[in-house]
Structures are given as C-alpha cells and as structure tokens.
Design an enzyme around this catalytic site. Structure first.
Site, PDB file in Angstrom:
ATOM      1  N   ARG A   4       0.813  -1.229   0.000  1.00 31.53           N
ATOM      2  CA  ARG A   4       0.000   0.000   0.000  1.00 31.53           C
ATOM      3  C   ARG A   4       0.842   1.273   0.000  1.00 31.53           C
ATOM      4  O   ARG A   4       0.385   2.343   0.398  1.00 31.53           O
ATOM      5  CB  ARG A   4      -0.960   0.033   1.195  1.00 31.53           C
ATOM      6  CG  ARG A   4      -1.943  -1.093   1.164  1.00 31.53           C
ATOM      7  CD  ARG A   4      -3.038  -0.929   2.184  1.00 31.53           C
ATOM      8  NE  ARG A   4      -3.858  -2.115   2.188  1.00 31.53           N
ATOM      9  CZ  ARG A   4      -3.548  -3.236   2.818  1.00 31.53           C
ATOM     10  NH1 ARG A   4      -2.447  -3.297   3.549  1.00 31.53           N
ATOM     11  NH2 ARG A   4      -4.333  -4.276   2.741  1.00 31.53           N
ATOM     12  N   GLU A  43      12.460  19.984 -23.046  1.00 34.09           N
ATOM     13  CA  GLU A  43      11.674  20.324 -21.848  1.00 34.09           C
ATOM     14  C   GLU A  43      12.303  21.520 -21.122  1.00 34.09           C
ATOM     15  O   GLU A  43      11.603  22.382 -20.600  1.00 34.09           O
ATOM     16  CB  GLU A  43      11.554  19.127 -20.895  1.00 34.09           C
ATOM     17  CG  GLU A  43      11.048  17.824 -21.529  1.00 34.09           C
ATOM     18  CD  GLU A  43       9.553  17.814 -21.876  1.00 34.09           C
ATOM     19  OE1 GLU A  43       8.833  18.766 -21.512  1.00 34.09           O
ATOM     20  OE2 GLU A  43       9.111  16.842 -22.537  1.00 34.09           O
ATOM     21  N   LYS A  96       9.458  23.332 -12.524  1.00 35.26           N
ATOM     22  CA  LYS A  96       8.490  22.233 -12.539  1.00 35.26           C
ATOM     23  C   LYS A  96       7.911  22.017 -11.134  1.00 35.26           C
ATOM     24  O   LYS A  96       6.694  21.885 -10.956  1.00 35.26           O
ATOM     25  CB  LYS A  96       9.136  20.944 -13.051  1.00 35.26           C
ATOM     26  CG  LYS A  96       8.275  19.703 -12.821  1.00 35.26           C
ATOM     27  CD  LYS A  96       7.796  19.022 -14.056  1.00 35.26           C
ATOM     28  CE  LYS A  96       6.685  18.020 -13.746  1.00 35.26           C
ATOM     29  NZ  LYS A  96       6.774  16.772 -14.477  1.00 35.26           N
ATOM     30  N   GLU A 123      -3.721  19.144 -11.380  1.00 32.88           N
ATOM     31  CA  GLU A 123      -4.049  19.689 -12.690  1.00 32.88           C
ATOM     32  C   GLU A 123      -5.476  20.220 -12.740  1.00 32.88           C
ATOM     33  O   GLU A 123      -6.276  19.826 -13.588  1.00 32.88           O
ATOM     34  CB  GLU A 123      -3.870  18.603 -13.762  1.00 32.88           C
ATOM     35  CG  GLU A 123      -2.883  19.008 -14.827  1.00 32.88           C
ATOM     36  CD  GLU A 123      -2.542  17.894 -15.789  1.00 32.88           C
ATOM     37  OE1 GLU A 123      -3.303  17.735 -16.747  1.00 32.88           O
ATOM     38  OE2 GLU A 123      -1.543  17.197 -15.591  1.00 32.88           O
ATOM     39  N   ARG A 161      -0.782  23.603 -14.163  1.00 32.43           N
ATOM     40  CA  ARG A 161       0.040  22.432 -14.480  1.00 32.43           C
ATOM     41  C   ARG A 161      -0.087  22.073 -15.959  1.00 32.43           C
ATOM     42  O   ARG A 161       0.849  21.586 -16.588  1.00 32.43           O
ATOM     43  CB  ARG A 161      -0.332  21.230 -13.582  1.00 32.43           C
ATOM     44  CG  ARG A 161       0.655  20.072 -13.708  1.00 32.43           C
ATOM     45  CD  ARG A 161       0.523  19.023 -12.605  1.00 32.43           C
ATOM     46  NE  ARG A 161       1.582  18.021 -12.743  1.00 32.43           N
ATOM     47  CZ  ARG A 161       1.935  17.151 -11.825  1.00 32.43           C
ATOM     48  NH1 ARG A 161       1.320  17.114 -10.664  1.00 32.43           N
ATOM     49  NH2 ARG A 161       2.912  16.279 -12.048  1.00 32.43           N
ATOM     50  N   ASN A 165       2.301  21.421 -20.701  1.00 28.62           N
ATOM     51  CA  ASN A 165       2.066  20.738 -21.973  1.00 28.62           C
ATOM     52  C   ASN A 165       2.260  21.647 -23.187  1.00 28.62           C
ATOM     53  O   ASN A 165       1.822  21.320 -24.294  1.00 28.62           O
ATOM     54  CB  ASN A 165       0.648  20.142 -22.004  1.00 28.62           C
ATOM     55  CG  ASN A 165       0.562  18.916 -21.131  1.00 28.62           C
ATOM     56  OD1 ASN A 165       1.529  18.168 -21.013  1.00 28.62           O
ATOM     57  ND2 ASN A 165      -0.576  18.720 -20.497  1.00 28.62           N
ATOM     58  N   HIS A 196       2.973  20.233 -26.548  1.00 30.16           N
ATOM     59  CA  HIS A 196       2.735  18.793 -26.441  1.00 30.16           C
ATOM     60  C   HIS A 196       1.519  18.303 -27.226  1.00 30.16           C
ATOM     61  O   HIS A 196       1.460  17.147 -27.600  1.00 30.16           O
ATOM     62  CB  HIS A 196       2.608  18.376 -24.975  1.00 30.16           C
ATOM     63  CG  HIS A 196       3.927  18.237 -24.261  1.00 30.16           C
ATOM     64  ND1 HIS A 196       4.828  19.274 -24.163  1.00 30.16           N
ATOM     65  CD2 HIS A 196       4.513  17.183 -23.623  1.00 30.16           C
ATOM     66  CE1 HIS A 196       5.904  18.858 -23.485  1.00 30.16           C
ATOM     67  NE2 HIS A 196       5.725  17.596 -23.152  1.00 30.16           N
ATOM     68  N   HIS A 202       2.153  15.302 -29.671  1.00 28.42           N
ATOM     69  CA  HIS A 202       1.439  14.032 -29.588  1.00 28.42           C
ATOM     70  C   HIS A 202       1.053  13.526 -30.978  1.00 28.42           C
ATOM     71  O   HIS A 202       1.142  12.332 -31.260  1.00 28.42           O
ATOM     72  CB  HIS A 202       0.198  14.190 -28.716  1.00 28.42           C
ATOM     73  CG  HIS A 202      -0.517  12.914 -28.495  1.00 28.42           C
ATOM     74  ND1 HIS A 202      -0.122  12.005 -27.550  1.00 28.42           N
ATOM     75  CD2 HIS A 202      -1.577  12.369 -29.130  1.00 28.42           C
ATOM     76  CE1 HIS A 202      -0.923  10.958 -27.610  1.00 28.42           C
ATOM     77  NE2 HIS A 202      -1.826  11.149 -28.554  1.00 28.42           N
ATOM     78  N   HIS A 224      10.273  11.665 -27.731  1.00 24.90           N
ATOM     79  CA  HIS A 224       9.304  12.616 -27.202  1.00 24.90           C
ATOM     80  C   HIS A 224       9.819  14.062 -27.309  1.00 24.90           C
ATOM     81  O   HIS A 224       9.122  14.951 -27.805  1.00 24.90           O
ATOM     82  CB  HIS A 224       8.996  12.249 -25.752  1.00 24.90           C
ATOM     83  CG  HIS A 224       8.126  13.225 -25.041  1.00 24.90           C
ATOM     84  ND1 HIS A 224       6.789  13.369 -25.355  1.00 24.90           N
ATOM     85  CD2 HIS A 224       8.394  14.124 -24.058  1.00 24.90           C
ATOM     86  CE1 HIS A 224       6.275  14.323 -24.579  1.00 24.90           C
ATOM     87  NE2 HIS A 224       7.233  14.790 -23.783  1.00 24.90           N
TER      88      HIS A 224
END
Ligand SMILES: NC(=O)c1ccc[n+]([C@@H]2O[C@H](COP(=O)([O-])OP(=O)(O)OC[C@H]3O[C@@H](n4cnc5c(N)ncnc54)[C@H](O)[C@@H]3O)[C@@H](O)[C@H]2O)c1
Ligand SMILES: [Zn+2]
Length: 365
Positions: free
Chosen positions: A110, A174, A216, A226, A231, A235, A238, A242, A255
């Site tokens: 857990r 990035e 970040k 988000e 946040r 992107n 991005h 994508h 990427h």
C-alpha cells in the site's frame, strides 16, 4: 522543494540525506540494464559503505518495461527478498525506471517511499519531479498510475556525461519549454548558453537543470492535480507533439524531438492569436532552430506528413477533454496560458503549415 538536491557527487551524501529526510537505510535500488552497467557498482558500493541494506532490481532499458507484467514480476522479487513497509525504493535511471519504480513504490504494501535518482536530462528536469508515476496499457501510454510524490530527488548532472546526444536534445526540449512558459530571464540564459548546456559544460548545465527542476516543482506545488490550468501549461507544444509521436508509432521520433517541433507550431499559433509579437516569434524560433535531429527525421516525420493526418492523430491525446483539443499558448515569452475554447481546425492547420515552412528552411536534413 527542499527535497530536490542538485549536487555532484550526490551519492557520497546519500546516507546523510536519507537520515535528514526520515528515510530508513533499507533500500530497493532499481536500475535498467544500461544504468546498472554504467553506475551500478559505484552506487551500490557507495551505499553499502554508508551502512545501507540493499536489494537490487534490474529491468530491460526500454519503454515496454513500464508494464503490468514487469511490475508483477518485480513485486515477486521483493516479496521473496522480505522487503516490507519499512523499506524504500530508489529509482536510478531515466523516466522509464522513474515511472516504473514510482509505480511499484506507490502500490507495494500500500505504498513505500520512493526516491528518484534521475540519470537522463529529461528525468532530471521533468519526469522525476511532480509525483506522476505510471505504467502503460496496450490501449495507451501512462494510463495506469498514481500520484506518489518522491521523498527525495537526487540530481547529479555528472551522470549525463555518458548520455547519447539524442537523449540530451530530447531533455533539452523540456528545459527550453520552461523558459518559454515560465521565465523570460531563463529563456535568455538558455539562448546565450545553449551549446554549453548541451555539451554538459559546468556551471551552465547545473544552472539549467536546477532552474528547470525548480520551475516544474513550483508549478506542481501550485496545481498538484491539474485543476487550475497551471500544471497544464507544462504541456506547451505537447498537443502538436502528440500528433507527431502517434503518427510515428511512438517509435521513430523521441518525445523531446516531437516537443521541440510542437513548440514551433505553438509559437506560430500564439502569433496568429496575437499573444506574441513577430519579434518574439523570431526569437523563439531562433532557439528552437538550434536543436539537432538524426538525419532525415524532420523530413520524414514532419515535412512529409499531411496536416490533416497530424491533426487527426492529435485528437487521440488522453489529455483532451470531451474530444476537444487543448492548446497552451504563450502570452509573451516567459508566460503561458491554457486555451479553454476550441480552435477552428484551419487555425490549427495554419500553425502546422507555418512551422513546417520554417523547419524546411532551418533544418538541412
Ligand atoms: N512521470 C512524469 O511526469 C513523466 C514526464 C515525462 C516523461 N515521462 C516518462 O519518461 C519516459 C522517458 O524517459 P527518458 O527519456 O528518460 O527515457 P529512458 O528512461 O528510456 O532513458 C533513455 C535511454 O537512456 C539510457 N540512459 C539513462 N541514463 C543514462 C546515462 N546517464 N548514460 C547513458 N545512457 C543512459 C536508458 O537506459 C535508456 O536506454 C517515458 O516513459 C515517459 O512516459 C514521465
Ligand atoms: Zn514532455
């Protein structure tokens, strides 16, 4: 943010740092085959001499290691080694090991603490920070996961000396993104020292990594789940990226390569919407034009792709809400905002075409 340590050599201080952060010296150390071979002995022997009890896990150095099958077999190794909730897990590698290690730590017994020791530029500046951990599902990447914040992120830029150039540029996308979305001064710093940073020259590399990690962490702290749209500004570029990644089957373009081309599209989009000036556009493209790609990649994966095909592939992004594409644009260099409204297809198409014309004259191969 006092749990992000940027230091060389960080491994010499690991025992002390664990103590300061209330972490037991009983640690599962996860590598991929490459990081094991490069750094395994140095890391494990240093930790042993600092009094750690260790259990080692090694996975293949590829994206497919982020799978349920791999995770399941690693749980078995840990159970057999009597790893219990008094232990923690140190992930040594790029985003693959970080995400998989974080996933296992979040679920085993857990949840046990995870400590990240990133060894790629992308992991140092992006994936190791922010607590998103995940494995892939055959129907989509990163779909099964948790928010599991690392107790410590140990960043040592010296590990980058062995990283292939293509991976450096991938991470650099990035880094540059943080300049665009959050910090005008940092953007100027990156523009000035780009070549030194990609050559991992000090103090430039460390400065760029530290600043990126802090940006970040700051964004994540303000909008962990988000919700506010902040946040989501991470992107930037991005949504376009994508589309390129999907068209290349997630295999033939890294990427970061897709993100650097995607940011060019997003800059043109910002110019079209009037949120950056012509001068800012030129400045932004100037920095993006310094990226390097393997021979033929830009031509094959961008110049020769149909605009409609790219847009269609963009639509399969899991981050879209109600099948509407979400775009991040700049509000001047150093500030970003998430567009809440849908954009007409022709505006999106024009950004791609503008960026394509720029890329055709900028990248010779
Ligand atoms: N959790 C997040 O917030 C987040 C964010 C971005 C990306 N990611 C994930 O990160 C992954 C990509 O990460 P990545 O780009 O680091 O790739 P990666 O982990 O596959 O590493 C790239 C390659 O470099 C090798 N390598 C690592 N360190 C090295 C070193 N110092 N010297 C030489 N070789 C080294 C690795 O073995 C691997 O072959 C993806 O799975 C992506 O989904 C996660
Ligand atoms: Zn990214």
């Amino acid at each position: 943010m006092n749990n992000i340590i940027v230091s060389t050599p960080v491994i010499d201080r690991i025992g002390k740092l664990f103590g300061e952060h209330g972490l037991a010296k009983k640690t599962v150390v996860m590598f991929d085959r490459t990081t094991k071979e490069l750094f395994g002995e140095q890391i494990l022997s240093s930790m042993e001499s600092q009094g750690f009890t260790l259990q080692e896990l090694v996975v293949p150095a590829r994206e497919t290691s982020k799978s349920f099958r791999t995770a399941f077999s690693l749980y078995g190794e840990m159970i057999e080694a009597n790893v219990d909730r008094g232990w923690n897990l140190l992930a040594v590698g790029g985003g693959v090991v970080g995400d998989l290690g974080g996933f296992i730590a979040a679920s085993y017994y857990r949840g046990i603490p995870v400590i990240q020791l990133p060894t790629t530029l992308l992991a140092m500046t992006d994936s190791s920070i922010g607590g998103k951990v995940a494995i892939n599902h055959p129907l989509g990447k990163n779909l099964i996961g948790f928010f599991h914040m690392p107790k410590l992120v140990l960043i040592d830029p010296a590990y980058l000396k062995t990283l292939p150039e293509r991976e450096i540029y991938g991470g650099m996308a990035e880094v540059v993104k943080y300049g665009f979305i959050a910090d005008r001064e940092f953007f100027t710093y990156l523009d000035e020292h780009f070549d030194r940073i990609v050559a991992i020259e000090e103090p430039y590399a460390t400065t760029a990594i530290r600043k990126s990690a802090m940006i970040k962490a700051d964004v994540v702290e303000k909008d962990f789940r988000e919700e506010s749209g902040l946040r989501a500004t991470l992107n930037f570029g991005h949504t376009f990226a994508h589309g390129f990644e999907k068209l290349a089957d997630y295999r033939y373009i890294r990427h970061g390569e897709a993100v650097s081309l995607g940011m060019a599209c997003a800059l043109y989009l910002s110019r079209t919407l009037g949120t950056i000036t012509e001068d800012e556009l030129a400045e932004g493209l100037g920095l993006l034009g310094r990226f390097r790609f393997p021979k033929g990649l830009v031509k094959k994966r961008f110049l020769e792709q149909g605009t409609e095909d790219i847009i269609q592939s963009m639509h399969s992004d899991k981050k879209k809400v109600d099948s509407q594409l979400r775009f991040v644009i700049l509000d001047g260099i150093g500030r970003a905002k998430l567009l809440r409204d849908a954009l007409p297809n022709d505006v999106v198409a024009r950004s791609i075409e503008d960026a394509r014309a720029w890329a055709a004259t900028t990248f010779t191969c």
